[in-house]
Design a protein around this motif. Structure first.
Motif, PDB file in Angstrom:
ATOM      1  N   VAL A 119     -16.594   9.300  -5.218  1.00 11.13           N
ATOM      2  CA  VAL A 119     -16.338   7.937  -5.310  1.00 11.13           C
ATOM      3  C   VAL A 119     -16.152   7.093  -4.280  1.00 11.13           C
ATOM      4  N   THR A 120     -17.139   6.077  -3.833  1.00 13.82           N
ATOM      5  CA  THR A 120     -16.770   5.213  -2.826  1.00 13.82           C
ATOM      6  C   THR A 120     -15.890   4.061  -3.356  1.00 13.82           C
ATOM      7  N   PRO A 121     -14.744   3.831  -2.877  1.00 18.00           N
ATOM      8  CA  PRO A 121     -13.683   2.592  -3.302  1.00 18.00           C
ATOM      9  C   PRO A 121     -14.342   1.450  -2.756  1.00 18.00           C
ATOM     10  N   SER A 122     -13.949   0.367  -3.724  1.00 17.18           N
ATOM     11  CA  SER A 122     -14.304  -1.130  -3.273  1.00 17.18           C
ATOM     12  C   SER A 122     -13.002  -1.739  -3.474  1.00 17.18           C
ATOM     13  N   GLY A 123     -11.967  -1.398  -3.853  1.00 20.01           N
ATOM     14  CA  GLY A 123     -10.743  -2.172  -4.263  1.00 20.01           C
ATOM     15  C   GLY A 123      -9.955  -2.352  -2.946  1.00 20.01           C
ATOM     16  N   ALA A 124      -9.027  -3.195  -2.963  1.00 22.23           N
ATOM     17  CA  ALA A 124      -8.035  -3.429  -1.852  1.00 22.23           C
ATOM     18  C   ALA A 124      -7.455  -2.039  -1.509  1.00 22.23           C
ATOM     19  N   ASP A 125      -7.385  -1.622  -0.184  1.00 25.82           N
ATOM     20  CA  ASP A 125      -6.464  -0.762   0.202  1.00 25.82           C
ATOM     21  C   ASP A 125      -7.019   0.510  -0.269  1.00 25.82           C
ATOM     22  N   GLY A 126      -8.519   0.502  -0.278  1.00 31.02           N
ATOM     23  CA  GLY A 126      -9.107   1.808  -0.678  1.00 31.02           C
ATOM     24  C   GLY A 126      -8.911   2.264  -2.230  1.00 31.02           C
ATOM     25  N   ILE A 127      -8.385   1.159  -3.107  1.00 34.16           N
ATOM     26  CA  ILE A 127      -8.295   1.772  -4.508  1.00 34.16           C
ATOM     27  C   ILE A 127      -9.559   1.678  -5.114  1.00 34.16           C
ATOM     28  N   ILE A 128     -10.085   2.933  -6.132  1.00 35.14           N
ATOM     29  CA  ILE A 128     -11.183   2.997  -6.734  1.00 35.14           C
ATOM     30  C   ILE A 128     -10.947   2.159  -8.106  1.00 35.14           C
ATOM     31  N   THR A 129     -12.084   1.346  -8.309  1.00 33.30           N
ATOM     32  CA  THR A 129     -12.079   0.514  -9.524  1.00 33.30           C
ATOM     33  C   THR A 129     -12.887   1.071 -10.486  1.00 33.30           C
ATOM     34  N   ARG A 130     -13.000   0.544 -11.789  1.00 30.40           N
ATOM     35  CA  ARG A 130     -13.801   0.818 -12.824  1.00 30.40           C
ATOM     36  C   ARG A 130     -15.293   0.675 -12.632  1.00 30.40           C
ATOM     37  N   ALA A 181       0.870  -1.132  -0.047  1.00 31.79           N
ATOM     38  CA  ALA A 181       0.074   0.019   0.118  1.00 31.79           C
ATOM     39  C   ALA A 181       0.875   1.290  -0.037  1.00 31.79           C
ATOM     40  N   ALA A 182       0.670   2.069  -0.798  1.00 31.66           N
ATOM     41  CA  ALA A 182       1.545   2.999  -1.056  1.00 31.66           C
ATOM     42  C   ALA A 182       0.829   4.155  -1.662  1.00 31.66           C
ATOM     43  N   ALA A 183       1.144   5.674  -1.730  1.00 26.46           N
ATOM     44  CA  ALA A 183       0.418   6.807  -2.286  1.00 26.46           C
ATOM     45  C   ALA A 183       0.695   6.710  -3.736  1.00 26.46           C
ATOM     46  N   PRO A 184      -0.233   7.230  -4.473  1.00 26.05           N
ATOM     47  CA  PRO A 184       0.117   6.987  -6.042  1.00 26.05           C
ATOM     48  C   PRO A 184       1.067   7.844  -6.529  1.00 26.05           C
ATOM     49  N   GLU A 185       1.678   8.842  -5.930  1.00 25.57           N
ATOM     50  CA  GLU A 185       2.923   9.459  -6.358  1.00 25.57           C
ATOM     51  C   GLU A 185       4.017   8.582  -6.127  1.00 25.57           C
ATOM     52  N   SER A 186       3.937   7.516  -5.032  1.00 23.49           N
ATOM     53  CA  SER A 186       5.087   6.750  -4.843  1.00 23.49           C
ATOM     54  C   SER A 186       5.031   5.816  -5.891  1.00 23.49           C
ATOM     55  N   GLU A 242      -1.682  10.848   2.485  1.00 24.13           N
ATOM     56  CA  GLU A 242      -2.148  11.552   3.625  1.00 24.13           C
ATOM     57  C   GLU A 242      -3.663  11.590   3.663  1.00 24.13           C
ATOM     58  N   LEU A 243      -4.095  11.382   4.876  1.00 26.54           N
ATOM     59  CA  LEU A 243      -5.641  11.214   5.020  1.00 26.54           C
ATOM     60  C   LEU A 243      -6.405  12.659   4.958  1.00 26.54           C
ATOM     61  N   ASN A 244      -7.461  12.835   4.680  1.00 22.99           N
ATOM     62  CA  ASN A 244      -8.382  13.982   4.883  1.00 22.99           C
ATOM     63  C   ASN A 244      -9.128  13.804   6.095  1.00 22.99           C
ATOM     64  N   GLY A 245     -10.121  14.681   6.417  1.00 26.16           N
ATOM     65  CA  GLY A 245     -10.816  14.639   7.685  1.00 26.16           C
ATOM     66  C   GLY A 245     -11.892  13.421   7.846  1.00 26.16           C
ATOM     67  N   SER A 246     -12.279  12.787   6.659  1.00 28.35           N
ATOM     68  CA  SER A 246     -13.278  11.763   6.685  1.00 28.35           C
ATOM     69  C   SER A 246     -12.342  10.473   6.735  1.00 28.35           C
ATOM     70  N   ALA A 264      -6.177  11.825   0.820  1.00 35.65           N
ATOM     71  CA  ALA A 264      -6.535  13.220   0.604  1.00 35.65           C
ATOM     72  C   ALA A 264      -6.327  13.298  -1.252  1.00 35.65           C
ATOM     73  N   ARG A 265      -5.773  12.290  -1.735  1.00 39.42           N
ATOM     74  CA  ARG A 265      -5.810  11.872  -3.247  1.00 39.42           C
ATOM     75  C   ARG A 265      -6.291  10.797  -3.506  1.00 39.42           C
ATOM     76  N   PRO A 266      -7.535  10.600  -4.280  1.00 39.89           N
ATOM     77  CA  PRO A 266      -8.219   9.286  -4.290  1.00 39.89           C
ATOM     78  C   PRO A 266      -7.271   8.354  -4.995  1.00 39.89           C
ATOM     79  N   LEU A 267      -7.151   7.098  -4.654  1.00 42.61           N
ATOM     80  CA  LEU A 267      -6.262   6.043  -5.229  1.00 42.61           C
ATOM     81  C   LEU A 267      -7.034   5.284  -6.479  1.00 42.61           C
ATOM     82  N   ALA A 268      -6.445   5.535  -7.504  1.00 46.98           N
ATOM     83  CA  ALA A 268      -7.030   4.968  -8.759  1.00 46.98           C
ATOM     84  C   ALA A 268      -5.842   4.810  -9.968  1.00 46.98           C
TER      85      ALA A 268
END
Length: 475
Positions: free
Chosen positions: A205-216, A108-113, A175-179, A183-187
């Protein structure tokens, strides 16, 4: 490359046109388990220009079809996997993750990484990165253990920097937001593109993928929810428009045509001129040519003589056959005529062209015109047949239309509209008589075609159709 990777080969979506970026899979001709041979057509796809059949370049047994019919796929994306050595055993490659799904073993890592580590560069469309098979032994710790790691406990991972004492998570964590969401959606990039195309904000969009990743699937669900909200009538009777409307996605040829027309209309300054002409003699000549043995079995109609008249007018006024090069700020004059014929098809308007039409005899032009129309109606027009046009004719008369203001085909300088031929009262030899009359409309790009040139071309076409003997005297 491993033995399994050599055995299981992937056929990627090719660029079947000139710089096209995507194509829609219209129909599969094979299924998993079918044997295929080099050169065998495995599917039909529709690009922004035409429907094209794709042959596979190797032998084997179909292992997997990566996409369903009706799916739009980026060029370079694997669409079918083939076992080139089916007798070698039951071993199979690791299946690529479905479109938009996460690879469970990936840390699990941020998209930038991920982008810095080169994962994005390894992804083409929706397939798994080839290097993923080498990374499978790395299994992430459960999230509870990751959050409880101390600097000393995290030290054995050579690629992870030692975290500062204050944070409870590694620096690579998003980085996480208040919810509590990143902070940047994973996709993945294809999913981000899909969301952009559908006008969906990934933040919603509510993610359903592993580690909070947004799927098609998440993006499509969000789009359907938005669409449903738009279609829900507000304080309207229950018998509103429900069931009386149809929505069809704009894609393929129709989408490309719409964009091309918008670009042409708002780029080239259009000027349209009209002329009404007595074509009684031309219609009589058409009837005579249909009985000519030299034209037996060929397509002989008024459009054929309109095309020939335009070619004569271009020979007399060659500067009309040009294009505007915006990048180089040049006018490109062409010493050949690739005559485009606008054709209405079930997939939308296309403009295939007859190559070197100016060099063809009347029988050759009739043969080429018949083949062009037949191929277009059957949906077999190739991208090459729609490229390189220099000037176009659109026959609106077949729909009973008298005239119009046609939009210039991109990359050309003019387009001629041929209206319906109707019996009308006309002054002929000093007397009002019923004559067969039509209206011609010529739209031209006023950047390179001035009023004088445009008028001369239109007048010459009209003159030939009024007295078709000029096909001989002016040729």
């Amino acid at each position: 490359m491993t033995a399994v990777e050599q055995r299981f080969r992937e056929f990627k979506m090719p660029d079947v046109g000139e710089g096209l970026t995507e194509a829609e899979i219209l129909k599969w001709f094979v299924a998993p388990g079918d044997t295929v041979t080099d050169g065998q057509v495995v599917c039909e796809v529709e690009t922004a220009k035409a429907a094209v059949e794709l042959p596979i370049p190797f032998d084997g047994v179909v292992h997997e079809l990566r996409f369903d019919e009706g799916t739009t796929v980026d060029v370079g994306t694997p669409i079918i996997s083939v076992d080139t050595d089916p007798g070698a055993g039951e071993a199979a490659p690791q299946a690529a993750p479905a479109a938009g799904e996460a690879v469970a073993e990936a840390p699990a890592a941020a998209p930038e990484s991920e982008e810095k580590e080169g994962r994005q560069a390894n992804l083409v469309g929706y397939g798994a990165a080839p290097a993923s098979t080498k990374r499978r032994p790395r299994k992430p710790l459960p999230s509870a253990q990751r959050s409880a790691l101390t600097p000393s406990a995290a030290a054995p991972a050579p690629q992870a920097p030692a975290p500062a004492p204050a944070p409870a998570r590694p620096e690579a964590a998003p980085e996480l937001n208040g919810s509590g969401r990143p902070a940047r959606p994973l996709a993945k990039p294809p999913v981000r593109k899909l969301a952009k195309d559908l006008g969906i904000d990934l933040e919603t969009v509510t993610p359903s993928g592993a580690d909070g990743i947004i799927t098609r699937e998440d993006v499509h669900a969000a789009a359907e929810a938005v669409q449903a909200a738009r279609e829900t009538p507000v304080a309207a009777p229950a018998t509103a428009a429900q069931g009386r409307e149809r929505r069809v996605p704009v894609k393929g040829v129709r989408k490309a045509t719409a964009q091309a027309m918008v670009n042409s209309a708002f780029t080239a300054p259009h000027v349209t001129e009209f002329v009404t002409v007595d074509v009684t003699r031309t219609m009589k000549l058409v009837s005579e040519l249909k009985q000519d043995p030299e034209l037996a079995g060929l397509r002989v109609n008024p459009l054929l003589l309109v095309a020939k008249a335009l070619l004569v007018a271009i020979r007399r006024n060659p500067d009309i056959n040009a294009t505007w090069d915006e990048g180089n700020q040049e006018i490109v004059y062409k010493d050949y005529v690739n005559l485009g014929i606008a054709a209405a098809t079930p997939r939308g308007l296309i403009v295939p062209n007859i190559k070197d039409a100016d060099a063809k005899t009347l029988p050759e032009l009739a043969s080429a015109l018949g083949e062009l129309v037949g191929t277009a109606r059957e949906g077999r027009t190739s991208p090459a047949e729609m490229s390189g046009g220099t000037i176009t004719i659109t026959n609106v008369g077949v729909f009973g239309i008298d005239a119009g203001t046609p939009i210039i085909n991109p990359g050309e300088s003019a387009i001629l509209a041929f209206g319906a031929v109707k019996l009308q009262p006309w002054v002929h030899k000093g007397e009002v008589k019923p004559r067969q009359v039509t209206t011609l409309a010529l739209s031209f790009d006023h950047r390179l075609v001035d009023g004088e040139l445009g008028s001369k071309v239109l007048a010459d076409v009209a003159a030939v159709l009024e007295r078709p003997k000029r096909l001989i005297t002016w040729a």
